[in-house]
Enzyme design. Structure first.
Site: not given
Length: 291
Positions: A100, A175, A243
Protein backbone atom coordinates in the site's frame (compact mmCIF):
# COMPACT_ATOMS: atom_id res chain seq x y z
CA UNK A 1 3.07 -16.29 -21.47
CA UNK A 2 2.73 -17.05 -17.75
CA UNK A 3 3.12 -20.73 -16.89
CA UNK A 4 4.26 -22.85 -13.96
CA UNK A 5 7.77 -22.51 -15.40
CA UNK A 6 7.64 -18.73 -14.89
CA UNK A 7 10.16 -17.60 -12.27
CA UNK A 8 8.53 -15.27 -9.75
CA UNK A 9 10.74 -12.99 -7.67
CA UNK A 10 9.24 -12.02 -4.32
CA UNK A 11 10.64 -9.09 -2.33
CA UNK A 12 9.31 -8.70 1.23
CA UNK A 13 8.26 -11.64 3.39
CA UNK A 14 6.52 -10.06 6.36
CA UNK A 15 3.22 -11.03 8.01
CA UNK A 16 1.36 -11.10 4.70
CA UNK A 17 4.11 -11.43 2.09
CA UNK A 18 5.37 -14.74 3.46
CA UNK A 19 1.95 -16.38 3.13
CA UNK A 20 1.43 -14.95 -0.35
CA UNK A 21 4.78 -16.31 -1.53
CA UNK A 22 4.12 -19.69 0.11
CA UNK A 23 0.76 -19.99 -1.68
CA UNK A 24 2.53 -19.40 -5.00
CA UNK A 25 5.03 -22.13 -4.11
CA UNK A 26 2.22 -24.52 -3.19
CA UNK A 27 0.60 -23.79 -6.56
CA UNK A 28 3.77 -24.99 -8.29
CA UNK A 29 5.57 -21.76 -9.13
CA UNK A 30 9.33 -21.42 -8.72
CA UNK A 31 10.08 -18.57 -6.32
CA UNK A 32 13.15 -16.37 -6.00
CA UNK A 33 13.11 -14.47 -2.72
CA UNK A 34 14.89 -11.49 -1.21
CA UNK A 35 14.23 -9.69 2.05
CA UNK A 36 16.47 -7.48 4.17
CA UNK A 37 16.43 -10.08 6.96
CA UNK A 38 17.16 -13.52 5.49
CA UNK A 39 15.80 -15.23 8.61
CA UNK A 40 12.28 -14.09 7.61
CA UNK A 41 12.59 -16.10 4.39
CA UNK A 42 13.81 -19.27 6.13
CA UNK A 43 10.50 -21.12 5.80
CA UNK A 44 10.18 -20.28 2.08
CA UNK A 45 13.77 -21.34 1.43
CA UNK A 46 13.04 -24.59 3.24
CA UNK A 47 10.16 -25.17 0.83
CA UNK A 48 12.46 -24.71 -2.16
CA UNK A 49 12.63 -20.98 -2.81
CA UNK A 50 15.92 -19.70 -4.22
CA UNK A 51 17.51 -17.02 -2.03
CA UNK A 52 18.96 -13.99 -3.82
CA UNK A 53 21.51 -11.80 -2.06
CA UNK A 54 20.39 -8.51 -3.63
CA UNK A 55 17.39 -6.93 -5.32
CA UNK A 56 19.46 -6.67 -8.50
CA UNK A 57 20.29 -10.38 -8.48
CA UNK A 58 16.62 -11.27 -8.02
CA UNK A 59 15.52 -8.87 -10.77
CA UNK A 60 17.95 -10.33 -13.29
CA UNK A 61 16.72 -13.89 -12.66
CA UNK A 62 12.93 -13.33 -12.51
CA UNK A 63 10.24 -12.96 -15.16
CA UNK A 64 7.64 -11.63 -12.70
CA UNK A 65 8.65 -9.54 -9.68
CA UNK A 66 6.27 -8.96 -6.77
CA UNK A 67 7.10 -6.40 -4.08
CA UNK A 68 5.38 -6.36 -0.68
CA UNK A 69 7.43 -4.01 1.48
CA UNK A 70 6.66 -1.53 4.24
CA UNK A 71 6.59 2.13 3.24
CA UNK A 72 6.64 4.26 0.08
CA UNK A 73 10.30 5.02 0.80
CA UNK A 74 11.00 1.27 0.69
CA UNK A 75 9.11 0.95 -2.60
CA UNK A 76 11.08 3.83 -4.07
CA UNK A 77 14.39 2.31 -2.98
CA UNK A 78 13.54 -1.15 -4.31
CA UNK A 79 12.50 0.14 -7.73
CA UNK A 80 14.68 3.22 -8.29
CA UNK A 81 17.60 2.77 -5.89
CA UNK A 82 21.12 1.75 -6.73
CA UNK A 83 20.96 -1.88 -7.88
CA UNK A 84 17.15 -1.64 -7.94
CA UNK A 85 14.55 -3.50 -9.99
CA UNK A 86 14.16 -1.16 -12.94
CA UNK A 87 17.87 -0.99 -13.74
CA UNK A 88 18.27 -4.76 -13.65
CA UNK A 89 15.05 -6.41 -14.85
CA UNK A 90 15.01 -7.79 -18.38
CA UNK A 91 12.86 -6.37 -21.17
CA UNK A 92 9.39 -7.90 -20.97
CA UNK A 93 9.50 -8.49 -17.19
CA UNK A 94 6.28 -7.91 -15.23
CA UNK A 95 6.58 -5.95 -11.97
CA UNK A 96 3.74 -5.86 -9.43
CA UNK A 97 3.88 -3.62 -6.38
CA UNK A 98 1.44 -5.00 -3.81
CA UNK A 99 2.53 -2.62 -1.05
CA UNK A 100 0.00 0.00 0.00
CA UNK A 101 1.76 3.09 -1.28
CA UNK A 102 1.22 6.48 -2.91
CA UNK A 103 -0.77 6.60 -6.18
CA UNK A 104 1.72 9.16 -7.49
CA UNK A 105 4.60 6.72 -6.89
CA UNK A 106 2.72 3.96 -8.72
CA UNK A 107 2.46 6.29 -11.72
CA UNK A 108 6.19 7.06 -11.54
CA UNK A 109 7.04 3.36 -11.49
CA UNK A 110 4.71 2.70 -14.43
CA UNK A 111 6.25 5.51 -16.52
CA UNK A 112 9.83 4.45 -15.78
CA UNK A 113 9.03 0.77 -16.40
CA UNK A 114 7.32 1.56 -19.71
CA UNK A 115 10.43 3.43 -20.86
CA UNK A 116 12.41 0.23 -20.24
CA UNK A 117 9.80 -2.03 -21.92
CA UNK A 118 8.81 -3.50 -18.54
CA UNK A 119 5.16 -4.04 -17.63
CA UNK A 120 4.04 -2.49 -14.32
CA UNK A 121 0.94 -2.95 -12.16
CA UNK A 122 0.09 -1.52 -8.74
CA UNK A 123 -1.94 -4.17 -6.92
CA UNK A 124 -2.36 -3.55 -3.17
CA UNK A 125 -4.34 -6.11 -1.20
CA UNK A 126 -6.79 -6.30 1.68
CA UNK A 127 -7.68 -9.19 3.96
CA UNK A 128 -4.94 -9.20 6.58
CA UNK A 129 -2.98 -12.22 7.71
CA UNK A 130 -5.98 -14.56 7.46
CA UNK A 131 -6.70 -13.55 3.87
CA UNK A 132 -3.05 -13.96 2.93
CA UNK A 133 -2.88 -17.42 4.50
CA UNK A 134 -6.07 -18.67 2.82
CA UNK A 135 -5.34 -17.08 -0.56
CA UNK A 136 -8.54 -15.04 -0.35
CA UNK A 137 -7.20 -11.51 -0.48
CA UNK A 138 -9.00 -8.72 -2.29
CA UNK A 139 -6.61 -7.44 -4.96
CA UNK A 140 -7.10 -3.92 -6.32
CA UNK A 141 -5.21 -3.40 -9.55
CA UNK A 142 -4.06 -0.39 -11.53
CA UNK A 143 -2.38 -0.61 -14.93
CA UNK A 144 -2.97 -1.94 -18.43
CA UNK A 145 -5.58 -4.55 -19.32
CA UNK A 146 -3.08 -6.67 -21.27
CA UNK A 147 -0.70 -6.99 -18.31
CA UNK A 148 -3.62 -7.66 -15.96
CA UNK A 149 -4.93 -10.47 -18.17
CA UNK A 150 -1.46 -12.01 -18.45
CA UNK A 151 -0.92 -12.01 -14.68
CA UNK A 152 -4.41 -13.15 -13.68
CA UNK A 153 -3.33 -16.80 -13.11
CA UNK A 154 -0.86 -15.55 -10.48
CA UNK A 155 -3.39 -13.23 -8.88
CA UNK A 156 -5.94 -16.05 -8.55
CA UNK A 157 -3.49 -18.01 -6.36
CA UNK A 158 -3.17 -15.07 -3.95
CA UNK A 159 -6.72 -13.72 -3.94
CA UNK A 160 -10.28 -14.25 -5.03
CA UNK A 161 -11.72 -10.73 -5.48
CA UNK A 162 -9.46 -9.37 -8.22
CA UNK A 163 -10.54 -6.23 -10.07
CA UNK A 164 -8.72 -3.96 -12.53
CA UNK A 165 -9.79 -0.53 -11.31
CA UNK A 166 -8.20 1.58 -14.04
CA UNK A 167 -4.82 2.88 -15.15
CA UNK A 168 -1.63 3.24 -13.11
CA UNK A 169 -2.33 4.42 -9.56
CA UNK A 170 -5.96 3.24 -9.61
CA UNK A 171 -5.16 0.21 -7.47
CA UNK A 172 -3.56 2.41 -4.82
CA UNK A 173 -6.49 4.87 -4.84
CA UNK A 174 -8.88 1.94 -4.35
CA UNK A 175 -6.85 0.60 -1.44
CA UNK A 176 -6.88 4.03 0.19
CA UNK A 177 -10.68 4.05 -0.10
CA UNK A 178 -10.58 0.63 1.60
CA UNK A 179 -8.46 1.99 4.46
CA UNK A 180 -10.69 5.03 4.89
CA UNK A 181 -13.63 2.64 5.33
CA UNK A 182 -11.78 0.53 7.88
CA UNK A 183 -10.49 3.54 9.84
CA UNK A 184 -13.87 4.68 11.18
CA UNK A 185 -15.15 1.11 11.39
CA UNK A 186 -12.37 0.10 13.78
CA UNK A 187 -13.35 2.88 16.15
CA UNK A 188 -16.96 1.67 15.99
CA UNK A 189 -16.05 -1.96 16.68
CA UNK A 190 -14.03 -0.99 19.76
CA UNK A 191 -16.77 1.29 21.10
CA UNK A 192 -19.44 -1.37 20.51
CA UNK A 193 -17.52 -3.98 22.54
CA UNK A 194 -16.84 -1.51 25.35
CA UNK A 195 -20.54 -0.48 25.34
CA UNK A 196 -21.68 -4.12 25.50
CA UNK A 197 -19.43 -4.80 28.50
CA UNK A 198 -20.61 -1.65 30.27
CA UNK A 199 -24.25 -2.66 29.71
CA UNK A 200 -23.61 -5.98 31.43
CA UNK A 201 -23.92 -8.05 28.27
CA UNK A 202 -21.81 -10.97 27.11
CA UNK A 203 -19.79 -9.22 24.36
CA UNK A 204 -19.12 -12.48 22.52
CA UNK A 205 -22.84 -13.15 22.19
CA UNK A 206 -23.36 -9.55 21.12
CA UNK A 207 -20.82 -10.05 18.32
CA UNK A 208 -22.67 -13.22 17.28
CA UNK A 209 -25.85 -11.17 16.87
CA UNK A 210 -24.54 -8.06 15.18
CA UNK A 211 -21.87 -9.56 12.93
CA UNK A 212 -24.47 -10.93 10.48
CA UNK A 213 -26.72 -7.87 10.37
CA UNK A 214 -26.31 -4.39 8.94
CA UNK A 215 -23.19 -3.84 11.10
CA UNK A 216 -21.36 -6.76 9.47
CA UNK A 217 -17.72 -6.16 8.50
CA UNK A 218 -14.36 -7.92 8.36
CA UNK A 219 -13.18 -5.92 11.38
CA UNK A 220 -16.22 -6.90 13.43
CA UNK A 221 -16.10 -10.61 12.56
CA UNK A 222 -12.34 -11.14 12.59
CA UNK A 223 -10.82 -8.51 14.87
CA UNK A 224 -13.67 -8.20 17.37
CA UNK A 225 -13.10 -11.77 18.67
CA UNK A 226 -9.36 -11.08 18.93
CA UNK A 227 -10.11 -8.05 21.10
CA UNK A 228 -12.20 -10.21 23.43
CA UNK A 229 -9.39 -12.78 23.67
CA UNK A 230 -6.88 -9.97 24.34
CA UNK A 231 -5.00 -11.22 21.30
CA UNK A 232 -3.14 -8.20 19.96
CA UNK A 233 -0.66 -10.03 17.72
CA UNK A 234 -0.36 -8.29 14.37
CA UNK A 235 -2.44 -9.44 11.44
CA UNK A 236 -1.77 -5.90 10.30
CA UNK A 237 0.57 -3.60 12.21
CA UNK A 238 -0.56 -0.37 13.88
CA UNK A 239 2.46 1.37 12.33
CA UNK A 240 1.46 0.29 8.82
CA UNK A 241 -2.15 1.35 9.34
CA UNK A 242 -0.89 4.78 10.41
CA UNK A 243 1.17 4.89 7.22
CA UNK A 244 -1.85 3.99 5.09
CA UNK A 245 -4.14 6.51 6.78
CA UNK A 246 -1.53 9.25 6.43
CA UNK A 247 -1.25 8.60 2.69
CA UNK A 248 -5.05 8.54 2.38
CA UNK A 249 -5.39 11.82 4.28
CA UNK A 250 -2.73 13.47 2.12
CA UNK A 251 -4.41 12.22 -1.07
CA UNK A 252 -7.81 13.44 0.12
CA UNK A 253 -6.41 16.90 0.89
CA UNK A 254 -4.83 17.05 -2.57
CA UNK A 255 -8.32 16.48 -4.02
CA UNK A 256 -9.89 19.06 -1.70
CA UNK A 257 -11.80 16.49 0.34
CA UNK A 258 -12.59 16.64 4.06
CA UNK A 259 -12.40 13.23 5.79
CA UNK A 260 -13.26 13.82 9.47
CA UNK A 261 -13.68 10.12 10.29
CA UNK A 262 -10.27 9.31 8.86
CA UNK A 263 -8.70 12.26 10.69
CA UNK A 264 -10.11 11.12 14.04
CA UNK A 265 -9.00 7.52 13.54
CA UNK A 266 -5.49 8.59 12.56
CA UNK A 267 -5.25 10.78 15.66
CA UNK A 268 -6.32 7.88 17.89
CA UNK A 269 -3.90 5.42 16.30
CA UNK A 270 -1.02 7.87 16.62
CA UNK A 271 -1.82 8.17 20.33
CA UNK A 272 -1.92 4.36 20.57
CA UNK A 273 1.50 4.13 18.89
CA UNK A 274 2.93 6.67 21.33
CA UNK A 275 1.90 4.31 24.13
CA UNK A 276 4.15 1.59 22.73
CA UNK A 277 1.71 -0.27 20.47
CA UNK A 278 3.39 0.41 17.10
CA UNK A 279 4.05 -3.29 16.47
CA UNK A 280 0.70 -4.53 17.77
CA UNK A 281 -2.22 -5.48 15.53
CA UNK A 282 -4.77 -2.79 14.66
CA UNK A 283 -7.25 -4.40 17.10
CA UNK A 284 -5.12 -3.00 19.95
CA UNK A 285 -7.03 0.26 19.53
CA UNK A 286 -9.48 -1.05 22.12
CA UNK A 287 -6.75 -0.67 24.77
CA UNK A 288 -6.70 3.07 24.18
CA UNK A 289 -10.48 3.51 24.16
CA UNK A 290 -10.94 1.39 27.30
CA UNK A 291 -8.85 3.92 29.23
Amino acid sequence: MISKDTKIGFIGTGVMGKSMARNLQMAGYQINVYTRTKEKAKELIGLGADWKNTVAELARDSEVIITMVGYPSDVEEVYFGENGILDNAKIGTFVIDMTTSKPSLAKEIYAAATDKQIFSLDAPVSGGDTGAQSGKLAIMVGGDQKAFDELLPIFTVIGENIILQGGPGAGQHTKLANQITIASNMVGVCEAIIYAKKAGLNPGRVLDSISTGAAASFSLSNLGPRMLKRDFAPGFYVKHFIKDMTIALESAKEMGLATPGLSLSLELYKELAEKGENDSGTQALIKLLER
